[in-house]
Design an enzyme around this catalytic site. Sequence first.
Site, short mmCIF file in Angstrom:
data_model
loop_
_atom_site.label_atom_id
_atom_site.label_comp_id
_atom_site.label_asym_id
_atom_site.label_seq_id
_atom_site.Cartn_x
_atom_site.Cartn_y
_atom_site.Cartn_z
N TYR A 108 0.75 -1.15 -0.22
CA TYR A 108 -0.01 -0.12 0.03
C TYR A 108 0.83 1.26 0.24
CZ TYR A 108 -4.01 -2.93 0.75
OH TYR A 108 -4.93 -3.96 0.52
N ASP A 145 -6.39 -6.58 5.07
CA ASP A 145 -7.48 -6.10 4.34
C ASP A 145 -8.32 -7.07 3.61
OD1 ASP A 145 -9.14 -4.18 2.75
OD2 ASP A 145 -7.65 -3.67 1.28
N LYS A 175 2.23 -15.74 3.34
CA LYS A 175 2.30 -16.31 2.33
C LYS A 175 3.90 -16.57 1.87
CE LYS A 175 0.47 -18.61 -1.15
NZ LYS A 175 -0.20 -20.08 -0.85
N ASP A 199 -4.07 -18.51 2.73
CA ASP A 199 -5.10 -19.12 1.87
C ASP A 199 -5.58 -20.44 2.80
OD1 ASP A 199 -2.59 -20.37 1.68
OD2 ASP A 199 -2.70 -21.39 -0.03
N ASP A 232 -12.49 -8.57 5.32
CA ASP A 232 -13.91 -8.60 4.67
C ASP A 232 -14.65 -9.89 4.75
OD1 ASP A 232 -13.53 -5.88 3.68
OD2 ASP A 232 -14.23 -6.22 1.91
#
Length: 359
Positions: free
Chosen positions: A139, A253, A196, A229, A257
Amino acid sequence: MDHKKQTKKRIAVLPGDGIGKEVIPQAVKVIQASGAEVGFTEFDWGADRYLRDQTTVPPDGFAMLARDFDAILVGAFGDPRVKTNIHAKEILLGMRFKMDLYANIRPVRLLNAALCPLKGVEPKDVDFVVVRENTEGVYTDAGGVFKQGTADEIAIQEDINTRKGVERIIRYAFEYCEQHVKLDGSPRNKVLMCDKSNAMTHAGGLWQRVFKEVSAEYPKITAQHMYVDALCMQMVHSPRQFDVIVTNNMFGDIITDLAAGLQGGLGMAASGNIHPGRTSMFEPVHGSAPLIAGKDMANPFGAILTAAMMLRHLGFTKEADKIEAAVLEAVRLKKTTQDIGGGLGTTEAGEWVAKRVAS
Ligand code: ATP
């Protein structure tokens, strides 16, 4: 005037765009009903102001917020009329980066079983917190585009991870775990780091090393790891296993959600952007939702729970407890907006909670 010396806490209010302008007034109303000793100053930063005079953040804006206020309550930024979204980027990311609000705290709590789309999941099964790194990662906008518009175009988006940034967010997660019990009063005792690192080995390697080092300082807390994942699958499969999850900016982020889905959707999720000891900023997880803006449809509870989170941060524990209890009651009695099964508009739902808080 040094506002911070006054006993009355000073709140800067930035409703922003879209549904931010609808839900924030409800949150303010509820804070007033709680009797918390705070004063509000509203700022018009957002798309309307930008379209009017090209101002995103007035000169000295961030320094003024840090100097004159104890906390900042934000709605959302984003407006289809500003295609570049430049104002949102400069205001929201500016606040997070320039005020160094490095810890984005997103509690994930199911207030009522009826709100969860999963079968057989009770409120006790969904009560964890995501601690998202808020100032680095992808970001930062580092990178660039080369040979744009040609068949040979190259786009590079850098993932920035500093030792300092990774260490302080991981430490924050352990401290948070030590200091915050669950809603039912039971202690939190697990911190899970999500990355990851099997594919993104350089950045992931740094997170892995720092996590190992910092976790060794907290022997009473169980340190766990999942790839992002696998975590997504587990959050749906058995959300009960989580206490505190710490992760980078982008994964935080995305997974919040997904987590919002567990608690009744984006309209229910609260967050804080925190730098301990400095003026911190509180905002609902949802964005400006242009599709439903201006229709008195937006759920104000994410913003109201955000207000409670802000009050708790400022030391108004009793008032925050009262607000959270009133939202819980509203959900139980279906005094809510349509997205979570009620029949009220934004204003009516906010007023119901405010009345309950005041009673
Ligand atoms: P951003 O990029 O800032 O996240 P976005 O438009 O992609 O913005 P949101 O604004 O968060 O995402 O909203 C996506 C959808 O979620 C909305 O169109 C709406 O259907 C739903 N939504 C979000 N917030 C609320 C809310 N407070 N009440 C009801 N529905 C909401």
